[in-house]
Design a protein around this motif. Structure first.
Motif, mmCIF file in Angstrom:
data_model
loop_
_atom_site.group_PDB
_atom_site.id
_atom_site.type_symbol
_atom_site.label_atom_id
_atom_site.label_comp_id
_atom_site.label_asym_id
_atom_site.label_seq_id
_atom_site.Cartn_x
_atom_site.Cartn_y
_atom_site.Cartn_z
ATOM 1 N N ALA B 192 0.845 -1.208 0.000
ATOM 2 C CA ALA B 192 0.000 0.000 0.000
ATOM 3 C C ALA B 192 0.873 1.249 0.000
ATOM 4 O O ALA B 192 0.652 2.180 -0.779
ATOM 5 C CB ALA B 192 -0.923 -0.007 1.216
ATOM 6 N N MET B 193 1.884 1.246 0.861
ATOM 7 C CA MET B 193 2.723 2.431 0.970
ATOM 8 C C MET B 193 3.532 2.643 -0.298
ATOM 9 O O MET B 193 3.691 3.777 -0.774
ATOM 10 C CB MET B 193 3.659 2.301 2.162
ATOM 11 C CG MET B 193 4.483 3.556 2.349
ATOM 12 S SD MET B 193 5.226 3.625 3.987
ATOM 13 C CE MET B 193 5.974 5.249 3.911
ATOM 14 N N MET B 212 -2.640 6.858 7.750
ATOM 15 C CA MET B 212 -2.785 5.444 8.067
ATOM 16 C C MET B 212 -1.433 4.728 8.017
ATOM 17 O O MET B 212 -1.126 3.880 8.854
ATOM 18 C CB MET B 212 -3.715 4.841 7.025
ATOM 19 C CG MET B 212 -4.470 3.645 7.503
ATOM 20 S SD MET B 212 -5.542 3.110 6.151
ATOM 21 C CE MET B 212 -5.409 1.358 6.418
ATOM 22 N N LEU B 213 -0.624 5.080 7.019
ATOM 23 C CA LEU B 213 0.623 4.346 6.786
ATOM 24 C C LEU B 213 1.788 4.910 7.597
ATOM 25 O O LEU B 213 2.874 4.326 7.617
ATOM 26 C CB LEU B 213 0.965 4.353 5.290
ATOM 27 C CG LEU B 213 -0.083 3.648 4.406
ATOM 28 C CD1 LEU B 213 0.148 3.961 2.933
ATOM 29 C CD2 LEU B 213 -0.070 2.143 4.638
ATOM 30 N N ALA B 214 1.521 6.022 8.290
ATOM 31 C CA ALA B 214 2.589 6.634 9.088
ATOM 32 C C ALA B 214 3.023 5.714 10.228
ATOM 33 O O ALA B 214 4.137 5.810 10.740
ATOM 34 C CB ALA B 214 2.120 7.975 9.636
ATOM 35 N N GLN B 220 9.585 -1.375 7.345
ATOM 36 C CA GLN B 220 8.494 -1.456 6.356
ATOM 37 C C GLN B 220 8.523 -0.249 5.431
ATOM 38 O O GLN B 220 8.367 -0.370 4.216
ATOM 39 C CB GLN B 220 7.138 -1.530 7.073
ATOM 40 C CG GLN B 220 6.859 -2.892 7.701
ATOM 41 C CD GLN B 220 5.549 -2.891 8.475
ATOM 42 O OE1 GLN B 220 5.269 -1.957 9.231
ATOM 43 N NE2 GLN B 220 4.747 -3.923 8.290
ATOM 44 N N LYS B 221 8.752 0.924 6.030
ATOM 45 C CA LYS B 221 8.799 2.145 5.217
ATOM 46 C C LYS B 221 9.958 2.096 4.225
ATOM 47 O O LYS B 221 9.817 2.485 3.066
ATOM 48 C CB LYS B 221 8.941 3.380 6.110
ATOM 49 C CG LYS B 221 7.643 3.742 6.816
ATOM 50 C CD LYS B 221 7.844 4.947 7.734
ATOM 51 C CE LYS B 221 6.542 5.231 8.486
ATOM 52 N NZ LYS B 221 6.742 6.146 9.604
ATOM 53 N N ALA B 222 11.088 1.592 4.690
ATOM 54 C CA ALA B 222 12.257 1.507 3.805
ATOM 55 C C ALA B 222 11.992 0.547 2.653
ATOM 56 O O ALA B 222 12.336 0.815 1.496
ATOM 57 C CB ALA B 222 13.479 1.056 4.604
#
Lengths: 178, 237
Positions: B192-193, B212-214, B220-222
């Motif tokens: 999703a991100m 939501m994705l914060a 996960q962000k990387a």
């Protein structure tokens, strides 16, 4: 084609490579099924579930869209194979898989949608096996094999004689690395 | 035998006529595009439109499609939806994917033609199967919602993905949402991100998704960032 010649060709093909299945019209299914199965080839009838049951074939292949796939799935039960020809339609292929098809047959020569040819797309999407159903000779395997089809279909010229069948399947098998 | 020879000769004659006709229409279309291109230095709307109309009248699908776009309001034309539907139907009958999509949208909205959602979905689906990315997006939405076609969130999601992979920014935003909310696909916040990054990059930001994705972990962000950076749009035919 007489059943005797069909069988000769099939025997020669089986001797030359890894032949998985045979798709036959209803008219010859009864005559050919037991002998083909003895060669270790699954017999798929281009017909109704009852046609497969009548001759003891391994399954049927239907055209997507034109048939009630869910009903066919139910009539066939779990033991028999349901194959669905989806042409080059991604939508029909996905619907057929949801209806419980055991394999999808594609016309892999339809619109490739840029860098996403239908067979490659399908293989990345789902576990349901697919057949590149438009006949492909050794020269066509260069573009087809990187898409990783589970099964391919040799050109119809292989049915002219046992020798033609042997030569064609041997040539394809060599390219397949089997 | 003689009959066959005559038929063959006729066939050859017919082919060469249509080949010559085609070439002239092709040239008209090419010239029309120059006159209709404001950056070409030869912009002349009247000339361009006239050439385009000639090419369309002689049956060139691409020209018929362009006439359809003019009737839809391109070049600040007052929209004439009936004329648009007429041109688009002609191009669509020849299998022109862009025309199938635009005509489908007219049927969806009931503009220039009687509203017919089933016909709309069929036309948009045909264009989607041919790889028109706008049609893939619209068809995905129709299938997702079950408008004019059997509802199926999973299949709808796959059409949205096909459009997103072609670089369609709106589809990328939709795909980010279906992964975030697990509609038609398994919930996958990283995916999703990743799609949300791509959509945002393309100008389609989504504050709700951002919030939501914060809460994703740094790893996960990387990973999402890595996938987004590695993205290469599939070529559109």
């Amino acid at each position: 084609m007489p059943a005797a010649r069909l069988l000769d060709c099939l025997k020669a093909a089986c001797g030359a490579g890894d032949v998985a299945s045979l798709l036959v019209p209803v008219a010859v299914a009864g005559e050919i099924t037991p002998a083909a199965q003895q060669l270790g080839v699954a017999v798929i009838v281009a017909g109704e579930p009852r046609d497969a049951a009548r001759c003891g074939a391994d399954g049927i292949q239907l055209d997507a869209g034109s048939e009630d796939l869910a009903a066919a799935r139910q009539a066939l039960g779990k033991e028999r194979i349901l194959g669905v020809f989806a042409g080059s339609s991604r939508h029909l292929a996905m619907e057929a898989a949801e209806a419980g098809a055991d394999y999808i047959a594609f016309d892999q020569t339809g619109p490739a949608l840029g860098g996403e040819p239908i067979v490659a797309w399908w293989q990345a999407l789902t576990e349901v096996p697919c057949v590149a159903f438009t006949p492909a000779g050794p020269d066509e395997l260069d573009t087809l094999l990187p898409q990783r089809p589970d099964f391919i279909r040799p050109p119809d010229a292989m049915w002219q004689s046992a020798e033609d069948a042997r030569r064609m399947v041997a040539a394809l098998s060599q390219r397949l690395g089997s | 035998m003689k009959l066959a020879a005559t038929a063959l000769a006729l066939l050859i004659a017919a082919t060469s006529i249509s080949a010559a006709g085609q070439t002239e229409a092709d040239t008209q279309l090419k010239e029309a595009r120059i006159y209709l291109d404001k950056a070409s230095g030869r912009y002349d709307y009247a000339k361009g439109e006239s050439l385009l109309r000639q090419a369309a009248d002689s049956g060139l699908a691409e020209a018929q499609f362009s006439m359809g776009l003019l009737s839809l309001g391109a070049f600040d034309n007052p929209p004439n939806f009936v004329a648009a539907a007429d041109w688009l139907a002609k191009a669509s009958a020849q299998g022109h994917a862009g025309a199938e999509h635009e005509l489908g949208v007219l049927y969806l909205e009931g503009r220039g033609v009687g509203k017919d959602v089933v016909k709309a979905a069929a036309l948009i689906g045909q264009a989607a199967e041919k790889g028109n990315s706008d049609a893939m997006l619209d068809y995905g939405v129709l299938v997702f919602r079950g408008e004019g076609v059997k509802q199926d969130e999973k299949i709808g999601a796959q059409w949205l993905l096909l459009a997103a992979r072609r670089g369609n920014v709106i589809a990328q935003n939709r795909v980010a949402r279906i992964y975030a909310f697990g509609k038609g696909v398994t919930v996958d916040p990283v995916e999703a991100m990743s799609w949300n990054i791509l959509a945002t990059r393309g100008g389609r930001s989504d504050p709700e998704l951002d919030t939501m994705l914060a809460s994703l972990t740094a790893d996960q962000k990387a990973e999402a960032q890595r996938r987004a950076d590695a993205f290469k749009p599939v070529a559109t035919p």
